[in-house]
Enzyme design. Structure first.
Site, PDB file in Angstrom:
ATOM      1  N   ASN A  59       0.863  -1.192   0.000  1.00  0.00           N
ATOM      2  CA  ASN A  59       0.000   0.000   0.000  1.00  0.00           C
ATOM      3  C   ASN A  59       0.894   1.235   0.000  1.00  0.00           C
ATOM      4  O   ASN A  59       1.478   1.581   1.027  1.00  0.00           O
ATOM      5  CB  ASN A  59      -0.900  -0.029   1.250  1.00  0.00           C
ATOM      6  CG  ASN A  59      -1.753   1.225   1.362  1.00  0.00           C
ATOM      7  OD1 ASN A  59      -1.857   2.014   0.418  1.00  0.00           O
ATOM      8  ND2 ASN A  59      -2.382   1.406   2.511  1.00  0.00           N
ATOM      9  N   TRP A  60       0.989   1.873  -1.163  1.00  0.00           N
ATOM     10  CA  TRP A  60       1.902   3.026  -1.307  1.00  0.00           C
ATOM     11  C   TRP A  60       1.257   4.347  -0.896  1.00  0.00           C
ATOM     12  O   TRP A  60       1.879   5.396  -1.008  1.00  0.00           O
ATOM     13  CB  TRP A  60       2.444   3.088  -2.736  1.00  0.00           C
ATOM     14  CG  TRP A  60       3.403   1.970  -3.035  1.00  0.00           C
ATOM     15  CD1 TRP A  60       4.169   1.295  -2.124  1.00  0.00           C
ATOM     16  CD2 TRP A  60       3.712   1.388  -4.310  1.00  0.00           C
ATOM     17  NE1 TRP A  60       4.930   0.330  -2.759  1.00  0.00           N
ATOM     18  CE2 TRP A  60       4.669   0.370  -4.100  1.00  0.00           C
ATOM     19  CE3 TRP A  60       3.278   1.628  -5.614  1.00  0.00           C
ATOM     20  CZ2 TRP A  60       5.194  -0.401  -5.133  1.00  0.00           C
ATOM     21  CZ3 TRP A  60       3.799   0.859  -6.643  1.00  0.00           C
ATOM     22  CH2 TRP A  60       4.741  -0.135  -6.411  1.00  0.00           C
ATOM     23  N   LYS A  61       0.004   4.285  -0.489  1.00  0.00           N
ATOM     24  CA  LYS A  61      -0.689   5.481   0.015  1.00  0.00           C
ATOM     25  C   LYS A  61      -0.469   6.671  -0.929  1.00  0.00           C
ATOM     26  O   LYS A  61      -0.403   6.480  -2.131  1.00  0.00           O
ATOM     27  CB  LYS A  61      -0.227   5.775   1.446  1.00  0.00           C
ATOM     28  CG  LYS A  61      -0.276   4.533   2.345  1.00  0.00           C
ATOM     29  CD  LYS A  61      -0.140   4.829   3.796  1.00  0.00           C
ATOM     30  CE  LYS A  61      -0.126   3.518   4.581  1.00  0.00           C
ATOM     31  NZ  LYS A  61      -0.309   3.665   5.990  1.00  0.00           N
ATOM     32  N   HIS A 116      -9.862   0.867   4.708  1.00  0.00           N
ATOM     33  CA  HIS A 116      -8.587   1.125   5.397  1.00  0.00           C
ATOM     34  C   HIS A 116      -8.829   2.135   6.523  1.00  0.00           C
ATOM     35  O   HIS A 116      -9.640   3.056   6.373  1.00  0.00           O
ATOM     36  CB  HIS A 116      -7.549   1.668   4.402  1.00  0.00           C
ATOM     37  CG  HIS A 116      -6.169   1.701   4.989  1.00  0.00           C
ATOM     38  ND1 HIS A 116      -5.745   2.711   5.816  1.00  0.00           N
ATOM     39  CD2 HIS A 116      -5.136   0.825   4.893  1.00  0.00           C
ATOM     40  CE1 HIS A 116      -4.507   2.460   6.197  1.00  0.00           C
ATOM     41  NE2 HIS A 116      -4.110   1.328   5.648  1.00  0.00           N
ATOM     42  N   GLU A 144      -7.272   4.610   7.478  1.00  0.00           N
ATOM     43  CA  GLU A 144      -7.071   6.025   7.111  1.00  0.00           C
ATOM     44  C   GLU A 144      -8.278   6.569   6.346  1.00  0.00           C
ATOM     45  O   GLU A 144      -8.580   7.761   6.439  1.00  0.00           O
ATOM     46  CB  GLU A 144      -5.757   6.174   6.314  1.00  0.00           C
ATOM     47  CG  GLU A 144      -4.557   6.005   7.239  1.00  0.00           C
ATOM     48  CD  GLU A 144      -3.277   5.531   6.577  1.00  0.00           C
ATOM     49  OE1 GLU A 144      -3.188   5.549   5.336  1.00  0.00           O
ATOM     50  OE2 GLU A 144      -2.355   5.125   7.321  1.00  0.00           O
ATOM     51  N   GLU A 150      -5.921  -5.312  10.599  1.00  0.00           N
ATOM     52  CA  GLU A 150      -4.972  -4.214  10.792  1.00  0.00           C
ATOM     53  C   GLU A 150      -5.298  -3.469  12.087  1.00  0.00           C
ATOM     54  O   GLU A 150      -6.128  -2.541  12.073  1.00  0.00           O
ATOM     55  CB  GLU A 150      -5.065  -3.228   9.629  1.00  0.00           C
ATOM     56  CG  GLU A 150      -4.669  -3.802   8.291  1.00  0.00           C
ATOM     57  CD  GLU A 150      -3.978  -2.752   7.432  1.00  0.00           C
ATOM     58  OE1 GLU A 150      -2.826  -2.978   7.059  1.00  0.00           O
ATOM     59  OE2 GLU A 150      -4.581  -1.700   7.165  1.00  0.00           O
ATOM     60  N   GLY A 162       1.909   2.113  10.971  1.00  0.00           N
ATOM     61  CA  GLY A 162       2.870   3.216  10.863  1.00  0.00           C
ATOM     62  C   GLY A 162       3.515   3.617  12.178  1.00  0.00           C
ATOM     63  O   GLY A 162       4.155   4.659  12.265  1.00  0.00           O
ATOM     64  N   SER A 177       2.982  -2.262  10.624  1.00  0.00           N
ATOM     65  CA  SER A 177       4.424  -2.213  10.917  1.00  0.00           C
ATOM     66  C   SER A 177       5.161  -3.519  10.606  1.00  0.00           C
ATOM     67  O   SER A 177       6.100  -3.898  11.315  1.00  0.00           O
ATOM     68  CB  SER A 177       4.662  -1.794  12.373  1.00  0.00           C
ATOM     69  OG  SER A 177       4.181  -0.476  12.577  1.00  0.00           O
ATOM     70  N   GLY A 219       2.595  -1.100   4.492  1.00  0.00           N
ATOM     71  CA  GLY A 219       2.637   0.323   4.163  1.00  0.00           C
ATOM     72  C   GLY A 219       4.079   0.790   4.055  1.00  0.00           C
ATOM     73  O   GLY A 219       4.741   0.623   3.022  1.00  0.00           O
ATOM     74  N   GLY A 220       4.608   1.375   5.130  1.00  0.00           N
ATOM     75  CA  GLY A 220       5.937   2.013   5.127  1.00  0.00           C
ATOM     76  C   GLY A 220       7.032   1.153   4.510  1.00  0.00           C
ATOM     77  O   GLY A 220       7.803   1.632   3.662  1.00  0.00           O
TER      78      GLY A 220
HETATM   79  C1  PEP Z   1      -1.149   0.123   6.209  1.00  0.00           C
HETATM   80  O1  PEP Z   1      -1.242   1.327   6.024  1.00  0.00           O
HETATM   81  O2  PEP Z   1      -2.039  -0.631   5.790  1.00  0.00           O
HETATM   82  C2  PEP Z   1       0.008  -0.383   6.937  1.00  0.00           C
HETATM   83  C3  PEP Z   1      -0.009  -1.633   7.337  1.00  0.00           C
HETATM   84  O3  PEP Z   1       1.018   0.501   7.154  1.00  0.00           O
HETATM   85  P1  PEP Z   1       2.413   0.184   7.876  1.00  0.00           P
HETATM   86  O4  PEP Z   1       2.969  -1.066   7.264  1.00  0.00           O
HETATM   87  O5  PEP Z   1       3.252   1.394   7.595  1.00  0.00           O
HETATM   88  O6  PEP Z   1       2.127   0.008   9.323  1.00  0.00           O
END
Ligand code: PEP
Length: 231
Positions: free
Chosen positions: A10-12, A88, A90, A154, A160, A194, A215-216
Site C-alpha cells: 500500500n503506497w498510500k 482502510h 485512514e 490491521e 505506521g 508495521s 505500508g511504510g
Molecule cells: C497500512 O497502512 O495498511 C500499513 C499496514 O502501514 P504500515 O505497514 O506502515 O504500518
C-alpha cells in the site's frame, strides 16, 4: 488447505518507489507468492502497464454521479485493475467512511469483478478496553461476505507506529475472524501493521496468517524484498 500467500504493497499518497517498474522489480508477482501493488490513482496506469498486479486504494460504491474527486469501483474495474482496498483505517478516519459505506463498496467491488481487501481492526483505546474482537466482528459482519473477499486484520495502533502485536495474538484474532467467514478454510486473512523485513517471518510462521498488507516498508525495495522472501 494450502492458501497462497499474498503480500500487498500500500503506497498510500507516495510516489512510486525507485525501480518499481523495471524488469527486475521486486514488486512483480511470483509463482509461489502473490505480490500486488496499490499505488496512488495517478500511478495506476504505470504499474499496470509495466506488468505489476495492480489495485486501487479505495473506490466509491455508486457507478457514476455527482461525487467530485471520487472514482467508482466500476471505473476501476473498467480499467482492468485486479483488486481494491476497502475500509482502510485512514479512509475511516480522514474520510469518515462508515461500516455501511464500506459494505456498499465491497458489494460494488464484487459486482464489478474486483477482489476487495476488507480492512478491519481496533484502535489503541479499543484494544486497551479489551474490545478488539467485538470491533472486528462488527466491521466484518456488516459486510455481506463472499468467498472472494480477502480480509486484512490491521490493528490501528500498529499502523505506521513501529509497534506490533505478538504474532500469536494475531494468530488468535485470525482464527476468530475465520470463524466469522462463509468459506473459512479457503479465504485469505492477511495481517497489516508495521510489518518489516525483520519481523515478517515471525508472522508468516503462524498457520492462519496468509500474508501481509504493508505500508511504510513497501516503499523501501530492499526491505520489501525481505518480506516477500519471508513469505
Ligand atoms: C497500512 O497502512 O495498511 C500499513 C499496514 O502501514 P504500515 O505497514 O506502515 O504500518
Amino acid at each position: 488447505m494450502q492458501r497462497k500467500r499474498l503480500i500487498a504493497a500500500n503506497w498510500k499518497m507516495h510516489i512510486l518507489p525507485a525501480g518499481s517498474c523495471t524488469p527486475d522489480s521486486v514488486y512483480r508477482t511470483r509463482a509461489n507468492v502473490d505480490v500486488w501493488v496499490f499505488p496512488s490513482y495517478m500511478d495506476l496506469h504505470s504499474t499496470q502497464y509495466h506488468g505489476l498486479v495492480t489495485g486501487a486504494q479505495c473506490g466509491r460504491a455508486e457507478d457514476d454521479g455527482a461525487f467530485t474527486g471520487d472514482i467508482s469501483m466500476q471505473m476501476i474495474a473498467d480499467q482492468r485493475y485486479h483488486a481494491v482496498i476497502c475500509g482502510h483505517s485512514e479512509r475511516r478516519r480522514y474520510h469518515n467512511e462508515t461500516d455501511e459505506m464500506i459494505a456498499r463498496q465491497v458489494a460494488a467491488a464484487l459486482r464489478t469483478g474486483l477482489i476487495p481487501i476488507l480492512c478491519a481492526g481496533e484502535t489503541a483505546d479499543q484494544h486497551d478496553r479489551g474490545e478488539a474482537e467485538d470491533i472486528v466482528r462488527k466491521q466484518i459482519s456488516s459486510v455481506r461476505m463472499d468467498p472472494a473477499v480477502i480480509i486484512a486484520y490491521e490493528p490501528v495502533w500498529a499502523i505506521g507506529t513501529g509497534k506490533t502485536p505478538n504474532p500469536s495474538d494475531v494468530e488468535k484474532m485470525h482464527l476468530f475472524i475465520r470463524s466469522l467467514l462463509p468459506a473459512p478454510e479457503k479465504m485469505r486473512i492477511i495481517y497489516g501493521g508495521s510489518v518489516n523485513g525483520k519481523n515478517a517471518a515471525s508472522f508468516f510462521a503462524q498457520p492462519n496468517i496468509d500474508g501481509a498488507l504493508v505500508g511504510g516498508s513497501s516503499l523501501k525495495p530492499d526491505e520489501f524484498r525481505s518480506i516477500v522472501e519471508a513469505a
